[in-house]
Design a protein around this motif. Structure first.
Motif, PDB file in Angstrom:
ATOM      1  N   ASN A 158       7.897   4.026  -3.976  1.00  0.00           N
ATOM      2  CA  ASN A 158       7.897   3.213  -2.766  1.00  0.00           C
ATOM      3  C   ASN A 158       6.607   2.432  -2.567  1.00  0.00           C
ATOM      4  N   ILE A 159       5.585   2.755  -3.343  1.00  0.00           N
ATOM      5  CA  ILE A 159       4.319   2.056  -3.203  1.00  0.00           C
ATOM      6  C   ILE A 159       4.459   0.649  -3.792  1.00  0.00           C
ATOM      7  N   THR A 160       3.993  -0.349  -3.054  1.00  0.00           N
ATOM      8  CA  THR A 160       4.130  -1.743  -3.475  1.00  0.00           C
ATOM      9  C   THR A 160       2.790  -2.458  -3.410  1.00  0.00           C
ATOM     10  N   ILE A 161       2.783  -3.649  -3.955  1.00  0.00           N
ATOM     11  CA  ILE A 161       1.616  -4.517  -3.910  1.00  0.00           C
ATOM     12  C   ILE A 161       2.119  -5.924  -3.612  1.00  0.00           C
ATOM     13  N   THR A 162       1.339  -6.722  -2.903  1.00  0.00           N
ATOM     14  CA  THR A 162       1.758  -8.077  -2.561  1.00  0.00           C
ATOM     15  C   THR A 162       1.036  -9.097  -3.425  1.00  0.00           C
ATOM     16  N   SER A 163       1.613 -10.298  -3.491  1.00  0.00           N
ATOM     17  CA  SER A 163       1.031 -11.349  -4.328  1.00  0.00           C
ATOM     18  C   SER A 163      -0.360 -11.751  -3.847  1.00  0.00           C
ATOM     19  N   ASN A 164      -0.596 -11.755  -2.521  1.00  0.00           N
ATOM     20  CA  ASN A 164      -1.933 -12.111  -2.037  1.00  0.00           C
ATOM     21  C   ASN A 164      -2.950 -11.018  -2.350  1.00  0.00           C
ATOM     22  N   MET A 165      -2.493  -9.774  -2.441  1.00  0.00           N
ATOM     23  CA  MET A 165      -3.390  -8.694  -2.849  1.00  0.00           C
ATOM     24  C   MET A 165      -3.776  -8.854  -4.318  1.00  0.00           C
ATOM     25  N   ILE A 166      -2.800  -9.279  -5.147  1.00  0.00           N
ATOM     26  CA  ILE A 166      -3.087  -9.536  -6.553  1.00  0.00           C
ATOM     27  C   ILE A 166      -4.110 -10.660  -6.675  1.00  0.00           C
ATOM     28  N   ALA A 167      -3.945 -11.694  -5.855  1.00  0.00           N
ATOM     29  CA  ALA A 167      -4.894 -12.819  -5.879  1.00  0.00           C
ATOM     30  C   ALA A 167      -6.310 -12.342  -5.543  1.00  0.00           C
ATOM     31  N   GLU A 168      -6.437 -11.495  -4.537  1.00  0.00           N
ATOM     32  CA  GLU A 168      -7.744 -10.975  -4.152  1.00  0.00           C
ATOM     33  C   GLU A 168      -8.359 -10.126  -5.254  1.00  0.00           C
ATOM     34  N   LEU A 169      -7.547  -9.303  -5.904  1.00  0.00           N
ATOM     35  CA  LEU A 169      -8.049  -8.399  -6.937  1.00  0.00           C
ATOM     36  C   LEU A 169      -8.484  -9.138  -8.203  1.00  0.00           C
ATOM     37  N   THR A 170      -7.770 -10.199  -8.546  1.00  0.00           N
ATOM     38  CA  THR A 170      -8.051 -10.907  -9.793  1.00  0.00           C
ATOM     39  C   THR A 170      -8.945 -12.126  -9.599  1.00  0.00           C
ATOM     40  N   GLY A 171      -9.131 -12.563  -8.351  1.00  0.00           N
ATOM     41  CA  GLY A 171      -9.923 -13.752  -8.112  1.00  0.00           C
ATOM     42  C   GLY A 171      -9.153 -15.044  -8.327  1.00  0.00           C
ATOM     43  N   LYS A 172      -7.840 -14.921  -8.518  1.00  0.00           N
ATOM     44  CA  LYS A 172      -7.002 -16.106  -8.698  1.00  0.00           C
ATOM     45  C   LYS A 172      -6.627 -16.702  -7.339  1.00  0.00           C
ATOM     46  N   GLU A 173      -6.264 -17.973  -7.334  1.00  0.00           N
ATOM     47  CA  GLU A 173      -5.759 -18.570  -6.106  1.00  0.00           C
ATOM     48  C   GLU A 173      -4.350 -18.052  -5.855  1.00  0.00           C
ATOM     49  N   HIS A 174      -4.041 -17.792  -4.591  1.00  0.00           N
ATOM     50  CA  HIS A 174      -2.741 -17.216  -4.277  1.00  0.00           C
ATOM     51  C   HIS A 174      -1.598 -18.125  -4.708  1.00  0.00           C
ATOM     52  N   LYS A 175      -1.803 -19.418  -4.582  1.00  0.00           N
ATOM     53  CA  LYS A 175      -0.727 -20.346  -4.968  1.00  0.00           C
ATOM     54  C   LYS A 175      -0.408 -20.217  -6.459  1.00  0.00           C
ATOM     55  N   ASN A 176      -1.413 -19.898  -7.279  1.00  0.00           N
ATOM     56  CA  ASN A 176      -1.178 -19.746  -8.711  1.00  0.00           C
ATOM     57  C   ASN A 176      -0.449 -18.444  -9.015  1.00  0.00           C
ATOM     58  N   VAL A 177      -0.779 -17.382  -8.255  1.00  0.00           N
ATOM     59  CA  VAL A 177      -0.059 -16.114  -8.417  1.00  0.00           C
ATOM     60  C   VAL A 177       1.399 -16.316  -8.006  1.00  0.00           C
ATOM     61  N   MET A 178       1.617 -17.033  -6.901  1.00  0.00           N
ATOM     62  CA  MET A 178       2.976 -17.328  -6.442  1.00  0.00           C
ATOM     63  C   MET A 178       3.746 -18.100  -7.518  1.00  0.00           C
ATOM     64  N   ARG A 179       3.070 -19.059  -8.151  1.00  0.00           N
ATOM     65  CA  ARG A 179       3.710 -19.860  -9.192  1.00  0.00           C
ATOM     66  C   ARG A 179       4.097 -18.990 -10.382  1.00  0.00           C
ATOM     67  N   ASP A 180       3.203 -18.057 -10.757  1.00  0.00           N
ATOM     68  CA  ASP A 180       3.508 -17.150 -11.873  1.00  0.00           C
ATOM     69  C   ASP A 180       4.759 -16.330 -11.575  1.00  0.00           C
ATOM     70  N   ILE A 181       4.846 -15.821 -10.332  1.00  0.00           N
ATOM     71  CA  ILE A 181       5.993 -14.998  -9.946  1.00  0.00           C
ATOM     72  C   ILE A 181       7.268 -15.835  -9.918  1.00  0.00           C
ATOM     73  N   GLN A 182       7.164 -17.054  -9.391  1.00  0.00           N
ATOM     74  CA  GLN A 182       8.336 -17.932  -9.334  1.00  0.00           C
ATOM     75  C   GLN A 182       8.845 -18.275 -10.731  1.00  0.00           C
ATOM     76  N   THR A 183       7.916 -18.427 -11.687  1.00  0.00           N
ATOM     77  CA  THR A 183       8.306 -18.710 -13.076  1.00  0.00           C
ATOM     78  C   THR A 183       9.074 -17.530 -13.658  1.00  0.00           C
ATOM     79  N   ILE A 184       8.607 -16.313 -13.381  1.00  0.00           N
ATOM     80  CA  ILE A 184       9.290 -15.108 -13.856  1.00  0.00           C
ATOM     81  C   ILE A 184      10.701 -15.045 -13.279  1.00  0.00           C
ATOM     82  N   ILE A 185      10.825 -15.324 -11.976  1.00  0.00           N
ATOM     83  CA  ILE A 185      12.137 -15.291 -11.322  1.00  0.00           C
ATOM     84  C   ILE A 185      13.077 -16.324 -11.935  1.00  0.00           C
TER      85      ILE A 185
END
Length: 227
Positions: free
Chosen positions: A4-31
């Motif tokens: 049940n433990i989850t992580i959000t895309s903005n949390m990934i952005a904070e952890l990796t130093g990436k821009e959130h919009k780029n993390v969102m784009r990566d996820i959208q590409t996977i989908i």
């Protein structure tokens, strides 16, 4: 790790130093590549409140969703996410996700020939980063002629005619034509714009083939492999 433990895309952005919009784009590409139905429970659209108290879009990822995204990132970014996964361990003895993530670092290096991970060396990443930045600054769809100029800046000097010939040979453009194949259009690689042109013989329908942003990134990957 508890399922049940989850992580959000903005949390990934904070952890990796990436821009959130780029993390969102990566996820959208996977989908787009896998299909919304297949990943709906692992990559779920959601919202969060930013520092200015604004509601923003993000994605909530399950442990499987995190594993999908992590394959796209470098060793350094993967390690940051692994450390974060450790901090979420509800029961230290249940380390299945962490173990899988650690093993992925080794496994992914052996799967480069299947295009599962990005190249790890910074020197090899530079052309892709440079091209992606160019795409972000350009309009969504561009002409094949314009794309050939962008490719030249990336060291792929084909020219418009040779690029059309390559696209025809690979089955993305119809033979003896400048129009894309139906398959290429359905993949989201091309868009065909139409307009009415007035001539001395009357009005005619003019069609122009353009590459989408997805198509631009898709073809440079193919061209770099074949070059």
């Amino acid at each position: 790790m508890d399922k049940n433990i989850t992580i959000t895309s903005n949390m990934i952005a904070e952890l990796t130093g990436k821009e959130h919009k780029n993390v969102m784009r990566d996820i959208q590409t996977i989908i787009e590549n896998i299909g919304t139905k297949e990943v709906s429970s692992d990559l779920s659209p959601s919202n969060y409140i930013d520092k200015l108290n604004r509601t923003k879009r993000n994605y909530t990822l399950s442990k499987d969703g995190l594993m999908l995204v992590i394959t796209k990132y470098s060793d350094i970014h993967r390690m940051k996410l692994i450390k974060y996964a450790r901090s979420l361990e509800a029961q230290p003895k249940e380390l299945s996700v962490v173990e899988i993530l650690e093993q992925s670092t080794k496994m992914l290096k052996q799967l480069n020939n299947k295009n599962i991970v990005l190249e790890n060396k910074i020197e090899k990443d530079k052309p892709r980063v440079s091209f992606a930045e160019t795409i972000e600054k350009s309009s969504e769809c561009i002409l094949i002629r314009e794309y050939s100029k962008i490719l030249a800046n990336e060291g792929i000097k084909l020219g418009e005619r040779k690029l059309y010939a390559w696209l025809r040979n690979k089955g993305y453009i119809q033979k003896n034509s400048t129009e894309p194949t139906q398959r290429a259009v359905e993949q989201g690689l091309f868009k065909v714009s139409e307009r009415i042109v007035k001539t001395v013989k009357g009005e005619i329908l003019s069609q122009t083939t353009k590459l989408t942003g997805k198509g631009q990134i898709f073809f440079i990957e193919k061209l770099k492999i074949s070059s």
